[in-house]
Design a protein around this motif. Sequence first.
Motif, mmCIF file in Angstrom:
data_model
loop_
_atom_site.group_PDB
_atom_site.id
_atom_site.type_symbol
_atom_site.label_atom_id
_atom_site.label_comp_id
_atom_site.label_asym_id
_atom_site.label_seq_id
_atom_site.Cartn_x
_atom_site.Cartn_y
_atom_site.Cartn_z
ATOM 1 N N PRO A 97 0.986 -1.096 -0.454
ATOM 2 C CA PRO A 97 0.425 -0.220 -0.163
ATOM 3 C C PRO A 97 0.637 1.553 0.507
ATOM 4 C CG PRO A 97 0.012 -0.835 2.303
ATOM 5 C CD PRO A 97 0.910 -1.904 1.440
ATOM 6 N N GLY A 98 2.113 1.143 0.229
ATOM 7 C CA GLY A 98 3.010 2.502 0.267
ATOM 8 C C GLY A 98 2.356 3.034 1.871
ATOM 9 N N ALA A 99 2.725 4.369 1.668
ATOM 10 C CA ALA A 99 2.731 4.857 2.729
ATOM 11 C C ALA A 99 0.385 4.768 3.142
ATOM 12 C CB ALA A 99 2.977 6.566 3.136
ATOM 13 N N VAL A 100 0.835 4.744 5.124
ATOM 14 C CA VAL A 100 -0.922 4.843 5.398
ATOM 15 C C VAL A 100 -0.673 5.906 6.206
ATOM 16 C CG1 VAL A 100 -2.278 3.197 6.114
ATOM 17 C CG2 VAL A 100 -0.872 2.364 4.753
ATOM 18 N N ASN A 101 -2.833 6.408 5.784
ATOM 19 C CA ASN A 101 -2.529 6.867 7.091
ATOM 20 C C ASN A 101 -3.846 6.499 7.404
ATOM 21 O OD1 ASN A 101 -4.037 9.220 9.019
ATOM 22 N ND2 ASN A 101 -3.842 11.234 7.561
ATOM 23 N N ASN A 111 4.144 11.413 -0.385
ATOM 24 C CA ASN A 111 5.229 12.234 0.979
ATOM 25 C C ASN A 111 4.746 11.312 2.205
ATOM 26 O OD1 ASN A 111 7.854 11.683 0.299
ATOM 27 N ND2 ASN A 111 7.854 14.481 -0.013
ATOM 28 N N ALA A 112 5.117 10.510 3.239
ATOM 29 C CA ALA A 112 5.238 10.427 3.847
ATOM 30 C C ALA A 112 5.836 10.689 5.294
ATOM 31 C CB ALA A 112 4.562 9.610 4.532
ATOM 32 N N GLY A 113 5.754 10.543 6.303
ATOM 33 C CA GLY A 113 6.947 10.614 6.816
ATOM 34 C C GLY A 113 7.482 12.221 8.221
ATOM 35 N N GLY A 114 5.828 12.985 7.381
ATOM 36 C CA GLY A 114 6.083 13.916 8.551
ATOM 37 C C GLY A 114 6.251 15.596 8.092
ATOM 38 N N GLY A 115 5.998 16.055 7.756
ATOM 39 C CA GLY A 115 6.893 17.029 6.729
ATOM 40 C C GLY A 115 5.894 17.823 5.129
ATOM 41 N N THR A 116 6.124 18.839 4.795
ATOM 42 C CA THR A 116 4.915 19.078 4.271
ATOM 43 C C THR A 116 5.436 19.758 2.692
ATOM 44 O OG1 THR A 116 5.648 21.969 4.683
ATOM 45 C CG2 THR A 116 3.836 20.918 6.163
ATOM 46 N N GLY A 117 4.561 20.015 2.140
ATOM 47 C CA GLY A 117 4.850 20.396 1.012
ATOM 48 C C GLY A 117 5.219 19.571 -0.493
ATOM 49 N N VAL A 138 7.397 12.178 -8.948
ATOM 50 C CA VAL A 138 7.292 13.342 -7.617
ATOM 51 C C VAL A 138 5.971 12.298 -7.073
ATOM 52 C CG1 VAL A 138 6.051 15.001 -10.071
ATOM 53 C CG2 VAL A 138 4.550 12.742 -9.068
ATOM 54 N N GLU A 139 6.334 13.829 -5.674
ATOM 55 C CA GLU A 139 6.191 13.159 -4.163
ATOM 56 C C GLU A 139 4.684 13.976 -3.498
ATOM 57 O OE1 GLU A 139 6.468 10.844 -2.211
ATOM 58 O OE2 GLU A 139 8.051 9.738 -2.592
ATOM 59 N N ASN A 140 3.290 13.368 -3.754
ATOM 60 C CA ASN A 140 2.568 14.467 -4.011
ATOM 61 C C ASN A 140 2.474 14.863 -2.414
ATOM 62 O OD1 ASN A 140 1.337 13.038 -6.639
ATOM 63 N ND2 ASN A 140 0.588 11.402 -5.608
ATOM 64 N N PHE A 141 2.287 15.477 -2.072
ATOM 65 C CA PHE A 141 1.938 16.179 -0.342
ATOM 66 C C PHE A 141 1.511 15.115 0.225
ATOM 67 C CE2 PHE A 141 -0.126 19.261 -3.172
ATOM 68 C CZ PHE A 141 0.797 19.969 -2.738
ATOM 69 N N PHE A 142 2.379 15.288 1.450
ATOM 70 C CA PHE A 142 2.606 14.065 2.749
ATOM 71 C C PHE A 142 0.965 13.569 2.815
ATOM 72 C CE2 PHE A 142 6.942 14.245 4.001
ATOM 73 C CZ PHE A 142 7.266 15.568 3.489
ATOM 74 N N LEU A 143 1.110 12.325 3.072
ATOM 75 C CA LEU A 143 -0.352 11.750 3.757
ATOM 76 C C LEU A 143 -0.857 12.093 5.044
ATOM 77 C CD1 LEU A 143 -0.055 9.060 4.864
ATOM 78 C CD2 LEU A 143 -0.654 8.550 2.375
ATOM 79 N N ASP A 144 0.246 12.192 6.003
ATOM 80 C CA ASP A 144 0.073 12.839 7.046
ATOM 81 C C ASP A 144 1.141 13.705 7.441
ATOM 82 O OD1 ASP A 144 3.123 12.223 6.669
ATOM 83 O OD2 ASP A 144 3.786 10.788 7.690
ATOM 84 N N GLY A 145 0.791 15.050 6.595
ATOM 85 C CA GLY A 145 0.970 16.438 7.225
ATOM 86 C C GLY A 145 -0.065 17.410 6.710
#
Length: 292
Positions: free
Chosen positions: A23-27, A89-95, A152-159
Amino acid sequence: MTRNYNRNPLRIFIGVGHGGTDPGAVNHKLGLTEAGINLSVALLMQTDLRRHGVQVKLSRSVDEEDRLKEEIAECNAYAPDFAVELHTNAGGGTGFEVYYQLEPWEHSKPSMELARLFDTNVCKYLGADTRGLKTDRSLGWLNQVQAPCILVENFFLDGPNALWYSQPEQLEKLSRAYVRSILEYYGIAYIPDGSVSLRYQVVGADDSVKDYVCPAVLVNGSHYVHLRQMAKSLGLAVYYEEAAKKILLYPPESYTESGVQNRLVKNSEYTTDMDRVMAGLDVLTNAAVEST
Ligand SMILES: [Zn+2]
């Protein structure tokens, strides 16, 4: 910075990161998976690109296993003009974040310019911050794709913008910013929303008539801009039947527009110049051919 592409239509490959058992990164809180977001963005891009006459291939169009190695092989077999790999993107960040290709040299420049357009348009259309252009020699996608490509890394899914992913209109905005970047680079005008569906008919050499619909906009008072381009690429001529407000595409070797009769007439019905004159058809073409 308009660039030409060698073939018509333009061919774009979209690698859809993760899928199936990965699933890749998960929120968990918002019920978001990276694989799902990547697919949503890819499908929206595909629809939007196709209505501009662009050929698109996705590495997957459902939730299924899609390993990077297979993606790259599929992409190279397709031989696109440009390839983009989607991740979130994931792991706490923005942009927003985008990686471009460094080698070979002839791909590096277009990759960087396309990456810059993606970055600029995400800023412009989403009013969001970006992490700028990056490159990473260890990314297999950038190393092994044999075409200008970016990742591309779309916006952080946990941001802070994670909620956007549950809002269809925000997902659309994101995919549109990507599509605009591609079209802008290749000098294809973006057809804005609110474009009309234009109905037209294609007349075959055997008198068959088929109905079609295509998107169109009014440009300088004409609806035909894209239709004319398409017709030209198919070797067809465009005729507008004023009274019936009908658009007909026809093979010019089989039919001719008759100004007098206000319709298309079959060339085989009028074999002599006299016939053609009586039918209001242009005989200059024949005369010109004879005189050469
Ligand atoms: Zn990923």
